[in-house]
Write a protein that holds these residues in place. Structure first.
Motif, short mmCIF file in Angstrom:
data_model
loop_
_atom_site.label_atom_id
_atom_site.label_comp_id
_atom_site.label_asym_id
_atom_site.label_seq_id
_atom_site.Cartn_x
_atom_site.Cartn_y
_atom_site.Cartn_z
N GLY A 240 -5.31 -1.05 3.12
CA GLY A 240 -6.16 -0.04 2.50
C GLY A 240 -5.58 0.36 1.16
N PRO A 241 -6.23 1.30 0.46
CA PRO A 241 -5.74 1.71 -0.86
C PRO A 241 -4.31 2.22 -0.87
CG PRO A 241 -7.96 2.52 -0.49
CD PRO A 241 -7.50 1.93 0.80
N SER A 242 -3.84 2.74 0.26
CA SER A 242 -2.47 3.25 0.29
C SER A 242 -1.43 2.16 0.47
CB SER A 242 -2.33 4.28 1.41
OG SER A 242 -2.61 3.69 2.67
N VAL A 243 -1.88 0.93 0.75
CA VAL A 243 -0.93 -0.12 1.11
C VAL A 243 -0.07 -0.57 -0.07
CG1 VAL A 243 -2.36 -2.15 0.64
CG2 VAL A 243 -0.75 -2.21 2.53
N LEU A 244 -0.54 -0.38 -1.29
CA LEU A 244 0.22 -0.80 -2.47
C LEU A 244 1.03 0.33 -3.09
CD1 LEU A 244 -2.30 -3.19 -4.29
CD2 LEU A 244 -0.36 -3.79 -2.84
N GLY A 245 0.99 1.49 -2.48
CA GLY A 245 1.74 2.62 -3.03
C GLY A 245 1.02 3.33 -4.15
N ILE A 246 -0.25 2.97 -4.39
CA ILE A 246 -1.00 3.59 -5.49
C ILE A 246 -1.26 5.06 -5.19
CG2 ILE A 246 -3.05 3.45 -6.93
CD1 ILE A 246 -1.18 1.01 -7.07
N ASN A 247 -1.73 5.34 -3.97
CA ASN A 247 -1.97 6.73 -3.58
C ASN A 247 -0.67 7.54 -3.62
OD1 ASN A 247 -4.59 6.03 -3.19
ND2 ASN A 247 -4.63 6.40 -1.00
N ALA A 248 0.42 6.91 -3.16
CA ALA A 248 1.71 7.60 -3.17
C ALA A 248 2.17 7.90 -4.59
CB ALA A 248 2.76 6.76 -2.44
N GLY A 249 1.93 6.97 -5.51
CA GLY A 249 2.28 7.21 -6.91
C GLY A 249 1.49 8.36 -7.49
N GLY B 6 -4.12 14.55 -14.77
CA GLY B 6 -3.40 13.65 -15.69
C GLY B 6 -2.12 13.11 -15.07
N ALA B 7 -1.37 13.97 -14.37
CA ALA B 7 -0.12 13.52 -13.75
C ALA B 7 -0.39 12.54 -12.61
CB ALA B 7 0.65 14.72 -13.23
N ALA B 8 -1.43 12.81 -11.81
CA ALA B 8 -1.78 11.89 -10.72
C ALA B 8 -2.23 10.55 -11.27
CB ALA B 8 -2.86 12.51 -9.85
N SER B 9 -3.02 10.57 -12.35
CA SER B 9 -3.45 9.32 -12.98
C SER B 9 -2.25 8.54 -13.50
CB SER B 9 -4.42 9.62 -14.13
OG SER B 9 -5.55 10.32 -13.69
N GLY B 10 -1.30 9.26 -14.13
CA GLY B 10 -0.11 8.60 -14.64
C GLY B 10 0.74 8.00 -13.53
N GLY B 11 0.88 8.73 -12.42
CA GLY B 11 1.64 8.20 -11.28
C GLY B 11 0.99 6.97 -10.69
N ALA B 12 -0.33 7.00 -10.55
CA ALA B 12 -1.04 5.83 -10.04
C ALA B 12 -0.92 4.64 -10.99
CB ALA B 12 -2.52 6.17 -9.82
N ALA B 13 -0.97 4.92 -12.30
CA ALA B 13 -0.86 3.84 -13.28
C ALA B 13 0.52 3.19 -13.25
CB ALA B 13 -1.15 4.38 -14.68
N ILE B 14 1.57 4.01 -13.13
CA ILE B 14 2.93 3.46 -13.06
C ILE B 14 3.10 2.60 -11.81
CG2 ILE B 14 5.37 4.08 -12.76
CD1 ILE B 14 4.80 6.54 -14.51
N ALA B 15 2.59 3.09 -10.67
CA ALA B 15 2.67 2.30 -9.44
C ALA B 15 1.90 0.99 -9.58
CB ALA B 15 2.11 3.12 -8.27
N MET B 16 0.73 1.05 -10.22
CA MET B 16 -0.07 -0.15 -10.41
C MET B 16 0.66 -1.16 -11.30
SD MET B 16 -3.86 -0.50 -12.14
CE MET B 16 -3.26 -0.02 -13.75
N ILE B 17 1.30 -0.69 -12.36
CA ILE B 17 2.04 -1.58 -13.26
C ILE B 17 3.19 -2.27 -12.52
CG2 ILE B 17 3.54 -1.65 -15.29
CD1 ILE B 17 1.75 0.58 -16.47
N LEU B 18 3.89 -1.50 -11.70
CA LEU B 18 5.00 -2.06 -10.92
C LEU B 18 4.51 -3.14 -9.95
CD1 LEU B 18 7.08 1.14 -10.11
CD2 LEU B 18 7.67 -0.67 -11.73
N VAL B 19 3.38 -2.87 -9.30
CA VAL B 19 2.83 -3.85 -8.36
C VAL B 19 2.35 -5.09 -9.09
CG1 VAL B 19 1.02 -4.26 -6.66
CG2 VAL B 19 2.23 -2.09 -6.66
N LEU B 20 1.71 -4.91 -10.24
CA LEU B 20 1.25 -6.07 -11.02
C LEU B 20 2.42 -6.92 -11.50
CD1 LEU B 20 -1.65 -4.52 -13.15
CD2 LEU B 20 -1.85 -6.29 -11.41
N LEU B 21 3.50 -6.29 -11.94
CA LEU B 21 4.70 -7.03 -12.34
C LEU B 21 5.27 -7.80 -11.16
CD1 LEU B 21 6.47 -4.41 -14.66
CD2 LEU B 21 5.31 -6.51 -15.35
N MET B 22 5.26 -7.18 -9.99
CA MET B 22 5.75 -7.85 -8.79
C MET B 22 4.84 -9.02 -8.42
SD MET B 22 8.26 -7.66 -6.66
CE MET B 22 8.74 -8.17 -5.00
N ALA B 23 3.53 -8.83 -8.61
CA ALA B 23 2.58 -9.89 -8.26
C ALA B 23 2.78 -11.13 -9.11
CB ALA B 23 1.15 -9.37 -8.42
N GLY C 71 5.63 2.95 -1.56
CA GLY C 71 5.05 4.16 -0.97
C GLY C 71 6.08 5.02 -0.26
N TYR C 72 6.98 4.38 0.48
CA TYR C 72 8.03 5.13 1.17
C TYR C 72 8.94 5.85 0.17
CZ TYR C 72 6.88 2.85 5.61
OH TYR C 72 6.24 2.42 6.74
#
Length: 362
Positions: A116-125, A150-167, A184-185
């Motif tokens: 689900g959406p939380s599986v990549l840590g995006i919601n946690a970010g 704004g802060a939640a959007s920034g946190g989600a964006a940072i998590a997304m960038i990290l996951v994309l780099l990992m991908a 996420g943990y």
């Protein structure tokens, strides 16, 4: 004998007739117009009900009059519909569609029904970004609400960038799944530490945000939210064929000419964009991303994403509107936590569908 493959410029292969029929069966598309029409009518009815019900009950005829540009009998009804219930209903529709599609993409990508959406840590970010603002006392007032978004959007964006780099670095979707869970943990651990050192009122404010709500999006913020969601939904619609190919497994998809790395990156981008934007504006909405794709598959008995994508968009919007109407407690001033209502509303239906499907032979 090997099947011929003729790759297109967009890397989406044209398959031989045998494989094409297996991945994209024509019989699934034929009844889809009737199904989608029924779902659209159900969505319109649920939308109308959500505008009519609440602490103040408004006749549906008055709601239609206001929506068509007329004036309600009571000025207060006009104010309630246009400035409170209509933006809330539009937000619920956007959130349900976005989270449902995000879950559908991730379940196909990881071939995991629990994704689900939380599986990549995006919601946690996003939650970490919001926590940094709320728990430091910066979430009060209108400016404070914008800071949280704004802060939640920034946190989600940072998590997304990290996951994309990992991908881009790993070939295994399982490794990427584990990375998202670990991310996420880590972010949840940081939030817990922040909560430990925060004052009681700050902790309560953050916990209130985690309950989820469709009430916080204003008309000024609505174009931003809807634009981001529309971009994610367009990407999802364009990714139907790659999603169908991924159902065959990554190795099989690669043998058919699909660039799994490229597809993985833009699916993660789309899912993160949808989940991150909704979390930023509405809080971490649970259950929709996990349950709505399962509901679509169970109700329509198909794995074809050409049908599932519009079905999930409509089902997600309907479920979110229904949960929002129940959460508002018609005839009462009480507002229930949205995430609790979503789980209580959707989980029994999903369990019933799974039991019904499990009893069928084959």
């Amino acid at each position: 004998m090997a099947h011929k493959i003729y790759p297109l410029k967009n890397r989406s292969p044209i398959l031989s007739p045998a494989i094409h029929h297996r991945v994209f069966p024509k019989r699934v598309i034929l009844p889809s117009i009737k199904h989608l029409t029924l779902l659209t009518l159900a969505l319109l009815l649920t939308f109308l009900i959500s505008l009519a019900l609440g602490s103040v009950s408004i006749p549906p005829s008055e709601v239609l009059t206001v929506l068509l540009g007329g004036t309600a009998t009571k000025p207060a009804w006009q104010e309630i519909i246009l400035n409170f219930r209509l933006p809330r209903a539009l937000t619920a529709m956007a959130a349900g569609s976005a989270l449902g599609i995000s879950g559908l993409q991730l379940q196909a990508l990881f071939r995991n029904p629990l994704a689900g959406p939380s599986v990549l840590g995006i919601n946690a970010g996003a939650s970490l970004g919001a926590a940094l603002v709320v728990l430091t006392g910066g979430g009060a007032g209108v400016l404070g609400q914008l800071s949280v978004v704004g802060a939640a959007s920034g946190g989600a964006a940072i998590a997304m960038i990290l996951v994309l780099l990992m991908a881009r670095q790993v070939r295994s979707s399982l490794a990427l799944l584990i990375f998202g869970l670990m991310l996420g943990y880590i972010t949840n651990a940081i939030v817990i530490i922040l909560l430990h050192f925060s004052r009681l009122e700050q902790t309560l404010a953050y916990l209130s945000w985690t309950f989820g709500s469709f009430n916080g999006v204003t008309w000024q913020q609505m174009p931003i939210l809807l634009s981001v969601v529309c971009i994610g939904l367009v990407i999802a619609q364009l990714s139907c064929k790659p999603l169908n190919l991924l159902l065959l497994g990554e190795e099989q998809a690669m043998s058919l000419g699909l660039s799994v790395t490229v597809v993985r990156c833009y699916l993660i981008f789309s899912a993160s964009l949808l989940a991150g934007s909704i979390t930023a504006f509405c809080g971490p909405i649970a259950f929709l991303g996990l349950a709505v794709p399962h509901l679509g598959r169970s109700l329509f008995r198909t794995q074809d994403h050409r049908l599932l994508v519009p079905v999930v968009v409509l089902l997600g919007a309907i479920l979110a509107l229904a949960a929002n109407s129940i959460a508002q407690m018609p005839g009462s001033q009480t507002v229930l936590p949205l995430n609790a209502v979503l789980a209580l509303l959707g989980a029994p239906v999903l369990i019933w569908l799974m039991l019904k499907q499990g009893k069928q032979p084959g």
